[in-house]
Design a protein around this motif. Structure first.
Motif, PDB file in Angstrom:
ATOM      1  N   GLY A  50       0.808  -1.206   0.000  1.00 25.40           N
ATOM      2  CA  GLY A  50       0.000   0.000   0.000  1.00 25.40           C
ATOM      3  C   GLY A  50       0.842   1.257   0.000  1.00 25.40           C
ATOM      4  O   GLY A  50       0.429   2.279   0.497  1.00 25.40           O
ATOM      5  N   GLY A  51       2.037   1.177  -0.493  1.00 24.74           N
ATOM      6  CA  GLY A  51       2.860   2.384  -0.631  1.00 24.74           C
ATOM      7  C   GLY A  51       3.851   2.554   0.496  1.00 24.74           C
ATOM      8  O   GLY A  51       4.793   3.303   0.377  1.00 24.74           O
ATOM      9  N   GLY A  52       3.685   1.859   1.606  1.00 28.77           N
ATOM     10  CA  GLY A  52       4.600   2.020   2.725  1.00 28.77           C
ATOM     11  C   GLY A  52       5.683   0.973   2.687  1.00 28.77           C
ATOM     12  O   GLY A  52       5.782   0.191   1.754  1.00 28.77           O
ATOM     13  N   ALA A  53       6.507   0.960   3.702  1.00 27.12           N
ATOM     14  CA  ALA A  53       7.513  -0.087   3.815  1.00 27.12           C
ATOM     15  C   ALA A  53       6.820  -1.336   4.340  1.00 27.12           C
ATOM     16  O   ALA A  53       5.632  -1.328   4.598  1.00 27.12           O
ATOM     17  N   SER A  54       7.577  -2.410   4.537  1.00 27.62           N
ATOM     18  CA  SER A  54       6.965  -3.659   4.977  1.00 27.62           C
ATOM     19  C   SER A  54       6.354  -3.533   6.363  1.00 27.62           C
ATOM     20  O   SER A  54       5.602  -4.362   6.794  1.00 27.62           O
ATOM     21  N   ASP A 108       0.404   7.807   4.563  1.00 20.91           N
ATOM     22  CA  ASP A 108       0.070   6.855   3.488  1.00 20.91           C
ATOM     23  C   ASP A 108      -1.438   6.629   3.427  1.00 20.91           C
ATOM     24  O   ASP A 108      -2.039   6.554   2.353  1.00 20.91           O
ATOM     25  N   ILE A 109      -2.041   6.475   4.613  1.00 23.55           N
ATOM     26  CA  ILE A 109      -3.485   6.178   4.679  1.00 23.55           C
ATOM     27  C   ILE A 109      -4.273   7.378   4.161  1.00 23.55           C
ATOM     28  O   ILE A 109      -5.187   7.238   3.348  1.00 23.55           O
ATOM     29  N   THR A 110      -3.879   8.562   4.608  1.00 25.36           N
ATOM     30  CA  THR A 110      -4.560   9.779   4.157  1.00 25.36           C
ATOM     31  C   THR A 110      -4.472   9.891   2.638  1.00 25.36           C
ATOM     32  O   THR A 110      -5.472  10.148   1.956  1.00 25.36           O
ATOM     33  N   GLU A 111      -3.292   9.647   2.118  1.00 23.59           N
ATOM     34  CA  GLU A 111      -3.082   9.765   0.670  1.00 23.59           C
ATOM     35  C   GLU A 111      -3.933   8.759  -0.108  1.00 23.59           C
ATOM     36  O   GLU A 111      -4.470   9.071  -1.164  1.00 23.59           O
TER      37      GLU A 111
END
Ligand code: GLU
Length: 272
Positions: free
Chosen positions: A25-29, A36-39
């Motif tokens: 989902g765009g983040g690291a592991s 990230d969640i907001t985006e």
């Protein structure tokens, strides 16, 4: 030639790494950060479907209600996210769903314990329940001492078996593995109770409330082992855990939490 090959190899590896990041989902592991969640515009939350006042799915219109649903919606509002995606979880599945990155958080009657804290982060508790027993009205079971020669249904991955064994030991009643039947879901335990395959259904009172009918009752005087519910997140995602803990502690302090509990018709937290 060798240099070109090495260059190609490192470029390929860079792409592979980037793809791994996207899978999460765009983040690291370690999972998604609040940013990230907001985006992404979507907050993914694991909830119960069968706990009145906490996480209850209304199958008629596919909507959820309860304290844990209200908390998820409030957290989404803080993040500036319009959509909350609810995923049904059980005691047996909620940890794996966090680890796999399928969901950002679990708000599902998840009891905080020292052992679980080794695997996940938990916020400050937002509610404390107690473990209790649901039995058939004609079972003759009134208290823990009546369970010595009985079979008790508990869910896989829950705190219930240990809690009951310890509470029984305090009353000099010895319960062994032979006294327990471990099943994966609460509907299965209820079916086993109705069919007489188990004599009692043991779990938190809030969860038992979803399975009361004309033929059974909760032993209201038998309440033991305080269960502190916290919102759980992936272990190494400290930024997200701290963000959530700040919100919960703030809502506990300013009365918001007490209001959410009252709005859902739930009695105040368990007191020993
Ligand atoms: N709250 C208890 C636990 O976390 C009961 C199980 C459940 O939440 O389903 O183990």
């Amino acid at each position: 030639m060798k240099k070109l090959f090495a260059l190609l190899l490192s470029v390929t590896m860079l792409f592979a790494l980037a793809a791994c990041g996207e899978d999460n989902g765009g983040g690291a592991s370690s999972g998604r950060t609040p940013a990230d969640i907001t985006e992404s515009g979507v907050l993914k939350v694991g909830v119960k479907t069968d706990v009145p006042g906490f996480g209850l799915l209304n199958t008629a219109d596919n909507t959820y209600s309860g304290i844990e649903i209200d908390l998820a919606n409030k957290i989404a509002a803080e993040l500036g996210v319009d959509k909350v995606e609810f995923t049904p979880v059980t005691a047996a599945t909620r940890g794996q769903l966090l680890d796999s990155g399928d969901i950002d958080m679990v708000a599902a009657t998840f009891t905080i314990s020292e052992e679980r804290k080794q695997s996940w982060n938990f916020t400050t508790p937002y509610y404390t329940d107690a473990v209790s027993l649901l039995v058939k009205k004609d079972s003759g079971i009134e208290n823990i001492a009546d369970l010595a020669d009985k079979i008790i249904g508990v869910s896989t991955g829950s705190t219930s078996m240990k809690a009951l064994t310890e509470a029984a030991a305090e009353e000099n009643v010895t319960l062994t593995d032979a006294n327990f039947s471990e099943l994966a879901t609460y509907p299965e335990i209820k079916a086993a109770l109705d069919a007489g395959r188990v004599d009692a259904f043991c779990v938190d009172g809030s969860i038992l409330a979803g399975y009361v009918d004309d033929t059974n009752h909760i032993l209201e005087s038998v309440r033991f082992s305080p269960q502190e519910y916290g919102i759980a997140t992936k272990k190494d995602n400290t930024e997200w855990a701290e963000y959530l803990d700040n919100l919960i502690t703030g809502w506990l302090e300013d009365g918001t939490m007490a209001q959410i509990i009252a709005d859902n018709g739930v009695v105040a937290s368990f007191e020993e």
